[in-house]
Write a protein that holds these residues in place. Structure first.
Motif, PDB file in Angstrom:
ATOM      1  N   ASP A 131       0.873  -1.168   0.000  1.00 43.32           N
ATOM      2  CA  ASP A 131       0.000   0.000   0.000  1.00 43.32           C
ATOM      3  C   ASP A 131       0.915   1.224   0.000  1.00 43.32           C
ATOM      4  O   ASP A 131       1.332   1.676   1.058  1.00 43.32           O
ATOM      5  CB  ASP A 131      -0.920  -0.033   1.225  1.00 43.32           C
ATOM      6  CG  ASP A 131      -1.957   1.086   1.204  1.00 43.32           C
ATOM      7  OD1 ASP A 131      -1.797   2.031   0.408  1.00 43.32           O
ATOM      8  OD2 ASP A 131      -2.919   1.012   1.985  1.00 43.32           O
ATOM      9  N   GLY A 132       1.277   1.683  -1.204  1.00 38.21           N
ATOM     10  CA  GLY A 132       2.201   2.805  -1.321  1.00 38.21           C
ATOM     11  C   GLY A 132       3.549   2.370  -1.880  1.00 38.21           C
ATOM     12  O   GLY A 132       4.437   3.189  -2.093  1.00 38.21           O
ATOM     13  N   SER A 133       3.738   1.042  -2.051  1.00 35.19           N
ATOM     14  CA  SER A 133       4.928   0.468  -2.712  1.00 35.19           C
ATOM     15  C   SER A 133       6.217   0.542  -1.913  1.00 35.19           C
ATOM     16  O   SER A 133       7.293   0.398  -2.487  1.00 35.19           O
ATOM     17  CB  SER A 133       5.162   1.111  -4.091  1.00 35.19           C
ATOM     18  OG  SER A 133       4.562   0.317  -5.066  1.00 35.19           O
ATOM     19  N   ASP A 134       6.151   0.736  -0.607  1.00 36.31           N
ATOM     20  CA  ASP A 134       7.396   0.782   0.159  1.00 36.31           C
ATOM     21  C   ASP A 134       8.085  -0.579   0.247  1.00 36.31           C
ATOM     22  O   ASP A 134       9.318  -0.651   0.251  1.00 36.31           O
ATOM     23  CB  ASP A 134       7.135   1.321   1.575  1.00 36.31           C
ATOM     24  CG  ASP A 134       7.119   2.852   1.609  1.00 36.31           C
ATOM     25  OD1 ASP A 134       7.585   3.472   0.634  1.00 36.31           O
ATOM     26  OD2 ASP A 134       6.638   3.425   2.607  1.00 36.31           O
ATOM     27  N   ALA A 137       9.629  -1.244  -3.221  1.00 35.73           N
ATOM     28  CA  ALA A 137      10.765  -0.327  -3.447  1.00 35.73           C
ATOM     29  C   ALA A 137      11.971  -0.747  -2.602  1.00 35.73           C
ATOM     30  O   ALA A 137      13.114  -0.732  -3.092  1.00 35.73           O
ATOM     31  CB  ALA A 137      10.354   1.105  -3.113  1.00 35.73           C
ATOM     32  N   THR A 138      11.736  -1.176  -1.358  1.00 36.88           N
ATOM     33  CA  THR A 138      12.858  -1.605  -0.503  1.00 36.88           C
ATOM     34  C   THR A 138      13.477  -2.879  -1.068  1.00 36.88           C
ATOM     35  O   THR A 138      14.708  -3.036  -1.067  1.00 36.88           O
ATOM     36  CB  THR A 138      12.367  -1.821   0.953  1.00 36.88           C
ATOM     37  OG1 THR A 138      11.713  -0.632   1.370  1.00 36.88           O
ATOM     38  CG2 THR A 138      13.504  -2.133   1.897  1.00 36.88           C
ATOM     39  N   THR A 158      -3.308   4.640  -5.304  1.00 37.82           N
ATOM     40  CA  THR A 158      -2.903   5.408  -6.489  1.00 37.82           C
ATOM     41  C   THR A 158      -1.403   5.711  -6.472  1.00 37.82           C
ATOM     42  O   THR A 158      -0.696   5.491  -7.461  1.00 37.82           O
ATOM     43  CB  THR A 158      -3.693   6.744  -6.523  1.00 37.82           C
ATOM     44  OG1 THR A 158      -5.039   6.495  -6.149  1.00 37.82           O
ATOM     45  CG2 THR A 158      -3.643   7.391  -7.876  1.00 37.82           C
ATOM     46  N   THR A 159      -0.920   6.219  -5.337  1.00 36.59           N
ATOM     47  CA  THR A 159       0.496   6.590  -5.242  1.00 36.59           C
ATOM     48  C   THR A 159       1.405   5.383  -5.468  1.00 36.59           C
ATOM     49  O   THR A 159       2.430   5.486  -6.148  1.00 36.59           O
ATOM     50  CB  THR A 159       0.756   7.232  -3.858  1.00 36.59           C
ATOM     51  OG1 THR A 159       0.241   8.565  -3.913  1.00 36.59           O
ATOM     52  CG2 THR A 159       2.217   7.284  -3.488  1.00 36.59           C
ATOM     53  N   GLY A 160       1.027   4.225  -4.936  1.00 34.01           N
ATOM     54  CA  GLY A 160       1.831   3.013  -5.120  1.00 34.01           C
ATOM     55  C   GLY A 160       1.898   2.627  -6.585  1.00 34.01           C
ATOM     56  O   GLY A 160       2.951   2.194  -7.088  1.00 34.01           O
ATOM     57  N   LEU A 172      12.734  -2.041 -14.210  1.00 36.51           N
ATOM     58  CA  LEU A 172      13.210  -2.565 -12.926  1.00 36.51           C
ATOM     59  C   LEU A 172      12.213  -3.462 -12.203  1.00 36.51           C
ATOM     60  O   LEU A 172      12.576  -4.119 -11.235  1.00 36.51           O
ATOM     61  CB  LEU A 172      13.573  -1.397 -11.988  1.00 36.51           C
ATOM     62  CG  LEU A 172      14.742  -0.531 -12.438  1.00 36.51           C
ATOM     63  CD1 LEU A 172      14.903   0.663 -11.505  1.00 36.51           C
ATOM     64  CD2 LEU A 172      16.026  -1.343 -12.476  1.00 36.51           C
ATOM     65  N   LEU A 173      10.947  -3.468 -12.655  1.00 36.32           N
ATOM     66  CA  LEU A 173       9.946  -4.250 -11.909  1.00 36.32           C
ATOM     67  C   LEU A 173      10.108  -5.724 -12.294  1.00 36.32           C
ATOM     68  O   LEU A 173       9.846  -6.105 -13.421  1.00 36.32           O
ATOM     69  CB  LEU A 173       8.535  -3.737 -12.235  1.00 36.32           C
ATOM     70  CG  LEU A 173       7.396  -4.331 -11.423  1.00 36.32           C
ATOM     71  CD1 LEU A 173       7.580  -4.083  -9.925  1.00 36.32           C
ATOM     72  CD2 LEU A 173       6.052  -3.761 -11.860  1.00 36.32           C
TER      73      LEU A 173
END
Ligand SMILES: NC(=O)c1ccc[n+]([C@@H]2O[C@H](COP(=O)([O-])OP(=O)(O)OC[C@H]3O[C@@H](n4cnc5c(N)ncnc54)[C@H](O)[C@@H]3O)[C@@H](O)[C@H]2O)c1
Length: 425
Positions: A131-134, A137-138, A158-160, A172-173
């Motif tokens: 939820d937000g892609s943290d 991303a980590t 949305t932000t994620g 990179l995904l």
């Protein structure tokens, strides 16, 4: 950090578990679609052997999602997706009533929040609910070797998705990710009606102010902004909208709202609500021209929508007036700016987030996305995917059914008409 038979966990107070369980069960009553999925999952066990991390707002609704995934056979670990959005009683109940390791404490520092994200990766999940892609991303920044273990991820907000699309563009995904937010049964309802109601709820719970007659500036007229504007008007506010997208701005005008740039709105507003997913949409120059006593808050995913670093530089040390209400007196001129919930999502910081009835559909999407990823393991390309539209429609049908509402279906004649180009007037 504490330990029980389920291993380590990090929560505020085990003594809150009983209250949490009662509230989780109360929310469950409003989640008929998720209940149906749980029943089906319990019979079919589609997630047997799957290790799953849920990075989410730790609310009663999230607890019901986790119970659903557990019933499917998944082993779950839960962390907070925001330092201020955890309900500590729910975290305790998840640990002690449902045997789920939780690492989430309301008000945790950014360092603790980041440590919990790493703890989630130490769990070596096959599926990440983000939820937000943290978490994703980590993983990209610090644990890329673990990418091979991941079947896929789902993204709630949305932000994620903006972040995932940026990872995808950069090549990179490394795995498929389902954009849950982009399902119609998610953003049409959760972002609009959920954020609309709960944001106003958060402001009222924090301040107990009267909304009627105030000028409320809504920054961003996307799905959340539309809902917030609609509900603020319903309570008698004069709503001003600021936008950067001409189409959204025209929409706001035609919905009957005043539209102006932030440079003008700053001196007009009594209450400011940011919902853009963008950075510093209220900046130093805007704080400087606000009225004495102006109230500022954010309901977008990250707190950086408000430039609070600049506000601190412009002001004396803040004074806490009530929980989630801080007053910053400007060094020049002495006007007082009131910031709610440290600039974090006000609906989760000062209220309880979205009502369960709307999260029913969002989390039905989450549960079915996880099942879809596991079912299609190895078949989906790395990148951002949508759940098939048929699943979206099925969730809406189940919701209507639960609400006891019937609708029409196409007659054979209408079906033929809609699929033909030959029939005109
Ligand atoms: N509080 C919650 O519970 C909750 C729920 C859902 C989504 N969100 C978050 O809320 C944010 C908005 O989500 P959404 O679904 O409405 O997104 P959206 O993309 O539909 O809308 C965002 C709007 O902000 C506008 N915008 C961008 N920069 C701006 C600026 N500088 N000034 C004015 N407007 C600007 C965009 O043009 C767009 O119309 C995201 O961060 C999302 O993750 C929060």
């Amino acid at each position: 950090m504490n330990e029980t038979s389920i291993g380590e966990f990090d929560i505020k107070d085990p003594g809150l578990a009983q209250d949490g369980k009662r509230r989780i069960e109360w929310a469950e009553r409003e989640m008929p679609v998720l209940r149906l999925i749980r029943k089906k999952f319990a019979e079919e066990k589609p997630l047997q052997g799957i290790r799953l991390v849920a990075c989410a707002h730790v609310t009663t609704e999230t607890a019901n999602l986790v119970r659903t995934l557990q019933s499917a056979g998944a082993e779950s670990l839960v962390i907070a997706s925001n330092p201020l959005s955890t309900q500590d009683d729910v975290a305790a109940s998840l640990v002690f009533d449902y045997n789920v390791p939780v690492f989430a404490v309301k008000g945790e520092s950014t360092e603790t929040y980041n440590r919990h994200v790493r703890t989630a990766l130490d769990f070596h999940p096959h599926i990440i609910i983000d939820d937000g892609s943290d978490v994703v991303a980590t993983l990209l920044k610090e644990r890329i070797k673990q990418a091979d273990e991941i079947i896929g991820s789902t993204e709630e907000t949305t932000t994620g998705i903006v972040r995932l699309e940026s990872m995808e563009r950069a090549g990179l995904l490394p795995f498929p990710s389902i954009a849950v937010n982009n399902a119609q049964t998610k953003h049409f309802f959760d972002n609009r009606y959920g954020t609309g109601q709960s944001t106003i709820d958060g402001i009222i719970r924090a301040t107990n102010i009267l909304i009627a007659g105030r000028t409320i500036v809504v920054v961003g007229y996307g799905w959340c902004g539309k809902g917030v504007s609609m509900r603020a008007r319903g309570l008698g506010a004069n709503v001003v909208v600021t936008e950067i997208n001409p189409i959204k701005a025209v929409e706001a005008v035609m919905d009957g709202f005043r539209v102006m740039p932030m440079s003008e709105a700053a001196s007009v507003g009594d209450i400011f609500i940011t919902v853009t997913g963008n950075r510093h949409v209220i900046d130093a120059q805007h704080f400087s021209s606000m009225k004495d006593g102006a109230i500022v808050c954010n309901s977008g995913h990250f707190d950086l929508e408000l430039n609070l670093v600049a506000l601190r530089e412009l002001s004396l040390s803040p004074i806490t007036l009530r929980p989630y209400v801080e007053e910053f007196a400007l060094l020049q001129g002495g006007n007082r700016i009131i910031v709610l919930g440290e600039g974090r999502l006000i609906n989760l910081a000062a209220a309880e987030g979205h009502p369960a009835s709307v999260m029913d559909m969002s989390f039905a999407n989450q549960a079915l996305s996880v099942e879809y990823l596991v079912k299609h393991r190895g078949e989906l390309k790395p990148g951002v995917h949508l759940l098939p539209e048929i699943v979206d429609t099925e969730i809406a049908s189940l919701k209507l059914n639960a609400l006891g509402i019937k609708i029409d279906s196409l007659t054979p004649e209408q079906l033929e008409y809609l699929s033909s180009w030959e029939m005109g007037t």
